[in-house]
Design a protein around this motif. Sequence first.
Motif, PDB file in Angstrom:
ATOM      1  N   TYR A   1       0.843  -1.198   0.000  1.00 19.11           N
ATOM      2  CA  TYR A   1       0.000   0.000   0.000  1.00 19.11           C
ATOM      3  C   TYR A   1       0.878   1.248   0.000  1.00 19.11           C
ATOM      4  O   TYR A   1       1.826   1.367   0.775  1.00 19.11           O
ATOM      5  N   ASP A   2       0.558   2.189  -0.865  1.00 18.36           N
ATOM      6  CA  ASP A   2       1.256   3.480  -0.931  1.00 18.36           C
ATOM      7  C   ASP A   2       0.223   4.555  -1.223  1.00 18.36           C
ATOM      8  O   ASP A   2      -0.547   4.439  -2.178  1.00 18.36           O
ATOM      9  N   VAL A   3       0.189   5.595  -0.410  1.00 22.97           N
ATOM     10  CA  VAL A   3      -0.855   6.610  -0.515  1.00 22.97           C
ATOM     11  C   VAL A   3      -0.880   7.290  -1.881  1.00 22.97           C
ATOM     12  O   VAL A   3      -1.948   7.660  -2.374  1.00 22.97           O
ATOM     13  N   ILE A   4       0.274   7.438  -2.510  1.00 23.54           N
ATOM     14  CA  ILE A   4       0.351   8.140  -3.793  1.00 23.54           C
ATOM     15  C   ILE A   4       0.349   7.175  -4.978  1.00 23.54           C
ATOM     16  O   ILE A   4      -0.329   7.406  -5.974  1.00 23.54           O
ATOM     17  N   LYS A   5       1.086   6.084  -4.873  1.00 20.81           N
ATOM     18  CA  LYS A   5       1.294   5.221  -6.030  1.00 20.81           C
ATOM     19  C   LYS A   5       0.402   3.978  -6.088  1.00 20.81           C
ATOM     20  O   LYS A   5       0.195   3.419  -7.168  1.00 20.81           O
ATOM     21  N   ASN A   6      -0.106   3.529  -4.934  1.00 20.83           N
ATOM     22  CA  ASN A   6      -0.826   2.251  -4.939  1.00 20.83           C
ATOM     23  C   ASN A   6      -1.791   2.195  -3.765  1.00 20.83           C
ATOM     24  O   ASN A   6      -1.518   1.548  -2.755  1.00 20.83           O
ATOM     25  N   ASN A   7      -2.928   2.855  -3.913  1.00 22.55           N
ATOM     26  CA  ASN A   7      -3.875   2.927  -2.798  1.00 22.55           C
ATOM     27  C   ASN A   7      -5.192   2.214  -3.134  1.00 22.55           C
ATOM     28  O   ASN A   7      -5.307   1.520  -4.132  1.00 22.55           O
ATOM     29  N   CYS A   8      -6.186   2.396  -2.267  1.00 25.20           N
ATOM     30  CA  CYS A   8      -7.453   1.677  -2.425  1.00 25.20           C
ATOM     31  C   CYS A   8      -8.190   2.057  -3.709  1.00 25.20           C
ATOM     32  O   CYS A   8      -8.874   1.222  -4.312  1.00 25.20           O
ATOM     33  N   GLU A   9      -8.069   3.298  -4.140  1.00 22.56           N
ATOM     34  CA  GLU A   9      -8.713   3.708  -5.392  1.00 22.56           C
ATOM     35  C   GLU A   9      -8.000   3.092  -6.585  1.00 22.56           C
ATOM     36  O   GLU A   9      -8.644   2.670  -7.554  1.00 22.56           O
ATOM     37  N   ASP A  10      -6.659   3.029  -6.531  1.00 26.06           N
ATOM     38  CA  ASP A  10      -5.904   2.358  -7.589  1.00 26.06           C
ATOM     39  C   ASP A  10      -6.352   0.910  -7.732  1.00 26.06           C
ATOM     40  O   ASP A  10      -6.502   0.387  -8.843  1.00 26.06           O
ATOM     41  N   PHE A  11      -6.565   0.254  -6.592  1.00 26.69           N
ATOM     42  CA  PHE A  11      -7.019  -1.135  -6.592  1.00 26.69           C
ATOM     43  C   PHE A  11      -8.372  -1.270  -7.295  1.00 26.69           C
ATOM     44  O   PHE A  11      -8.552  -2.116  -8.174  1.00 26.69           O
ATOM     45  N   ALA A  12      -9.331  -0.439  -6.900  1.00 23.73           N
ATOM     46  CA  ALA A  12     -10.669  -0.521  -7.485  1.00 23.73           C
ATOM     47  C   ALA A  12     -10.643  -0.193  -8.977  1.00 23.73           C
ATOM     48  O   ALA A  12     -11.323  -0.852  -9.783  1.00 23.73           O
ATOM     49  N   LEU A  13      -9.860   0.804  -9.371  1.00 25.15           N
ATOM     50  CA  LEU A  13      -9.746   1.159 -10.790  1.00 25.15           C
ATOM     51  C   LEU A  13      -9.159   0.003 -11.599  1.00 25.15           C
ATOM     52  O   LEU A  13      -9.590  -0.268 -12.721  1.00 25.15           O
ATOM     53  N   CYS A  14      -8.171  -0.683 -11.022  1.00 25.13           N
ATOM     54  CA  CYS A  14      -7.562  -1.810 -11.722  1.00 25.13           C
ATOM     55  C   CYS A  14      -8.561  -2.954 -11.873  1.00 25.13           C
ATOM     56  O   CYS A  14      -8.633  -3.588 -12.929  1.00 25.13           O
TER      57      CYS A  14
END
Length: 245
Positions: free
Chosen positions: A148-161
């Motif tokens: 988990y990374d707040v800028i590069k790999n967060n919960c929204e990044d997960f859902a978008l992927c």
Amino acid sequence: MGVLTNKIERENLKPGDHIYSYRFAYAYSHHGIYVDAGNVIHFTRGEGQETGTGTVLDRFIGSSLPQRRPLDDPCPICDDPSKGDGVISSCIDCFLSGGDLYLYEYDVTRKYFLAKPLGGTCTLASSESPEQVIHRAFYFLRKGFGVYDVIKNNCEDFALCCKTGLQVIPTVSVGQSGQAASFQAAGGVILSSSLMFLARSSPLGFLATNVSGLAGIYGKYCVNRLVNDIGVRRDVRRVVLEEET
């Protein structure tokens, strides 16, 4: 759905929906994929772990964890999801942690996207089928979604992927998260605003140029949000699941 709010009632949810809920008023939102029967798969930061930003964002991201329930009142479905780390599955009540429910929108127009003042609410990208979305969510539940990374790999990044099958190339400085892009864009706005105010030595001169100056700054904020949207940027790759190779 509309420009002012993406709020949705639970009975209107569909499997594969990308949902979110705000923490700390509207400072940060936590995202996940609605599966079915009130279950949500989402990406969290383990309790007590630092995000490494060294900023107030650490406090906001800490709020993405489901709230700890009293020992004498555990969730009958999730036990204590606040102990979770990485991709977890929980009931929708634990996911919301007392917040309201919102639906993330896909395949919106540029005009509609720019009309949204807050990031992390919609994207120009198109969603794939609900079956594909849920398949990816369960895959990441088993295999993980990285650190988990707040800028590069967060919960929204997960859902978008999960929704698009796309992920930003790891070497870039910012992920595909709309709210992360908004934080960065807002930082630029604050800096530009401060420089503009300092440059006005006369109150009359400030009043004469204030409106046009602020309009230009807000325009830069909107452009920065747009160029970082997963539906526009090209520094992305399609995620191929191991079982598909």
